[in-house]
Design an enzyme around this catalytic site. Structure first.
Site, short mmCIF file in Angstrom:
data_model
loop_
_atom_site.label_atom_id
_atom_site.label_comp_id
_atom_site.label_asym_id
_atom_site.label_seq_id
_atom_site.Cartn_x
_atom_site.Cartn_y
_atom_site.Cartn_z
N ASP A 1 -0.84 -5.30 9.49
CA ASP A 1 -1.83 -4.32 9.06
C ASP A 1 -3.10 -5.09 8.69
O ASP A 1 -3.11 -5.84 7.71
CB ASP A 1 -1.28 -3.54 7.86
CG ASP A 1 -2.23 -2.43 7.42
OD1 ASP A 1 -3.41 -2.43 7.86
OD2 ASP A 1 -1.81 -1.58 6.62
N TRP B 1 0.87 -1.18 0.00
CA TRP B 1 0.00 0.00 0.00
C TRP B 1 0.91 1.23 0.00
O TRP B 1 1.84 1.31 0.83
CB TRP B 1 -0.87 -0.05 1.27
CG TRP B 1 -1.83 1.09 1.44
CD1 TRP B 1 -2.70 1.58 0.53
CD2 TRP B 1 -2.02 1.86 2.65
NE1 TRP B 1 -3.43 2.60 1.07
CE2 TRP B 1 -3.03 2.79 2.37
CE3 TRP B 1 -1.45 1.84 3.91
CZ2 TRP B 1 -3.48 3.71 3.31
CZ3 TRP B 1 -1.89 2.74 4.86
CH2 TRP B 1 -2.90 3.67 4.56
N LYS C 1 -13.53 -0.20 5.77
CA LYS C 1 -14.17 -1.03 4.73
C LYS C 1 -15.19 -1.98 5.35
O LYS C 1 -16.29 -2.14 4.84
CB LYS C 1 -13.13 -1.86 3.98
CG LYS C 1 -11.76 -1.25 3.89
CD LYS C 1 -11.58 -0.34 2.70
CE LYS C 1 -10.36 0.53 2.93
NZ LYS C 1 -9.74 1.06 1.77
C1 LIG Z 1 -3.34 -2.00 3.63
C2 LIG Z 1 -4.06 -0.83 4.17
N1 LIG Z 1 -3.75 -0.36 5.39
C3 LIG Z 1 -4.38 0.68 5.92
C4 LIG Z 1 -5.36 1.34 5.24
C5 LIG Z 1 -5.98 2.56 5.86
O1 LIG Z 1 -7.25 2.42 6.24
P1 LIG Z 1 -8.06 3.67 6.84
O2 LIG Z 1 -8.82 4.24 5.72
O3 LIG Z 1 -8.90 3.05 7.90
O4 LIG Z 1 -7.09 4.63 7.41
C6 LIG Z 1 -5.72 0.91 3.96
C7 LIG Z 1 -6.75 1.63 3.21
O5 LIG Z 1 -6.83 1.64 2.02
C8 LIG Z 1 -5.06 -0.20 3.42
O6 LIG Z 1 -5.36 -0.66 2.20
#
Ligand SMILES: Cc1ncc(COP(=O)(O)O)c(C=O)c1O
Length: 401
Positions: free
Chosen positions: A214, A133, A249
């Protein structure tokens, strides 16, 4: 006004690089083509192309409205009922040696963890998967770390380069921080099997590495418990383990910023000391988290009926994504019989590394108003029965050349 001899410190501020995904969305919004499709952003939509408001969230909100309370500050580490519920959801039970603090989404959980790690492991490097990410690199760099990567994705097989991953991790110096996607790897959709997780745990614990899991898509791969496999495996076997959770999500609560950081420590006493430090980080950044999202999630998780409704709703999102994967693959195959997109079926979560080249991605955008990012990552959770055939047609046409 500044005097002429003292130019404003803002005068030479360079333009920061634009976020690649938000740039795609801006271009999509400006596009006038009524058939346009946005497969760039990581958001789940229902079959009508709308971000759903979950039934369990609606119930929790109306329950809360009935007993509307004044909006005082939450504690620095968040709503206690929320922190307890998150711990149970992720680790299967509350643990004396685990601390959980409410955070501003999964990003917030990662950042609190990164800042804390920087204060206790200054010399450590951070290792993220290749690819990962995009925000992982920026976030850990912003916390002051040097960020490197370990092999993960094998473009030839569209699968995991497990030998490369193990070799990469096995060569890291003790104390290195390893960021692992607990399920539904973003951007590839390629996950580890349970046996592979056990092998990674073996390397991480025997080499004295610090795992940072994560968990942003719990429930989107196989189910709420199954998707917590890595979290539970690591937390029962070693400490420290860092874990960020996100409910953006899984509760479709993107804008409410609901997430958490959990740290698995060696004892209840160590946990108390760690918690005091996490609270300091929160206090000096934003003081305390917002109320609304945390209360919704705590209400749902704390009520067995609402929790099982949520479980079914997450299952519905998961099944819809799987169905869209299948329709996409079948439809491309019908149009280009020699094509092999079957790998898309075994990828998990909202994304697929489609194998489309940068040039094919450009053609999708310019000729079909189908927007995705240059790496070829597509958000399969944004496909619907209305747009999937159009997308399959377009992909078939660009892969034919
Ligand atoms: C792998 C990963 N970690 C963390 C997040 C962050 O999520 P949040 O929107 O809750 O900050 C995302 C969101 O796309 C993600 O894909």
């Amino acid at each position: 006004m500044n005097a002429p001899h003292s130019p404003s410190p803002l005068a030479s501020v360079p333009m920061a690089p634009a976020d690649p995904i938000l740039g795609v969305t801006e271009a999509y919004v400006a596009d006038q083509n009524p058939r346009k499709v946005n497969l760039g952003v990581g958001v789940y939509t229902d079959d009508q192309g709308k971000i759903p408001l979950l039934e369990c969230v609606r119930h929790a909100e109306s329950e809360r409205l009935k007993s509307a309370a004044p909006r005082g500050y939450l504690p620095i580490d968040g709503l206690a009922a929320y922190d307890r519920a998150v711990q149970e959801l992720v680790f299967g039970a509350q643990k004396q040696n685990v601390v959980t603090v409410q955070a501003l989404g999964g990003t917030g959980g990662l950042k609190i963890g990164a800042d804390f790690l920087r204060s206790i492991a200054k010399e450590s490097g951070v290792w993220i998967s290749e690819p990962s990410w995009e925000n992982h690199r920026q976030l850990f760099e912003a916390a002051g770390f040097k960020v490197n990567s370990y092999p993960y994705y094998d473009a030839k097989t569209h699968g995991l380069d497990f030998a490369g991953m193990k070799q990469g991790l096995d060569a890291l110096p003790a104390g290195s921080i390893v960021v692992l996607h607990a399920c539904c790897h973003n951007p590839t959709g390629v996950d580890l099997t349970q046996e592979q997780w056990q092998a990674v745990l073996e390397i991480v614990s025997s080499r004295g590495l610090i795992p940072f899991l994560d968990l942003a898509y719990q429930g989107f791969a196989e189910g709420l418990d199954a998707d917590a496999y890595a979290a539970r495996l690591f937390s029962e076997a070693m400490s420290p383990v860092f874990l960020s959770s996100s409910f953006s999500k899984s509760f479709s609560l993107y804008g409410e910023r609901v997430g958490a950081l959990s740290v698995v420590t060696g004892s209840a006493e160590e946990a108390a000391r760690v918690l005091s430090n996490l609270k300091r980080i929160v206090r000096t950044n934003y003081s305390n988290p917002p109320t609304h999202g945390g209360q919704i999630v705590a209400t749902v998780l704390g009520n067995p009926q609402l929790k099982s409704l949520w479980d079914r709703e997450v299952g519905g999102m998961r099944d819809r994504i799987k169905a869209m994967r299948k329709t996409l693959v079948d439809s491309i195959h019908k149009r280009v019989p020699g094509s092999d997109f079957k790998f898309v079926l075994s990828q998990r979560g909202m994304f697929s590394y489609s194998g489309l080249t940068r040039d094919q991605v450009r053609r999708l955008r310019e000729e079909y108003s189908i927007y995705t990012i240059d790496t070829g990552r597509i958000c399969v959770a944004a496909l619907t029965t209305k747009n999937v055939e159009y997308v399959a047609d377009a992909i078939a046409s660009v892969i034919r050349g």
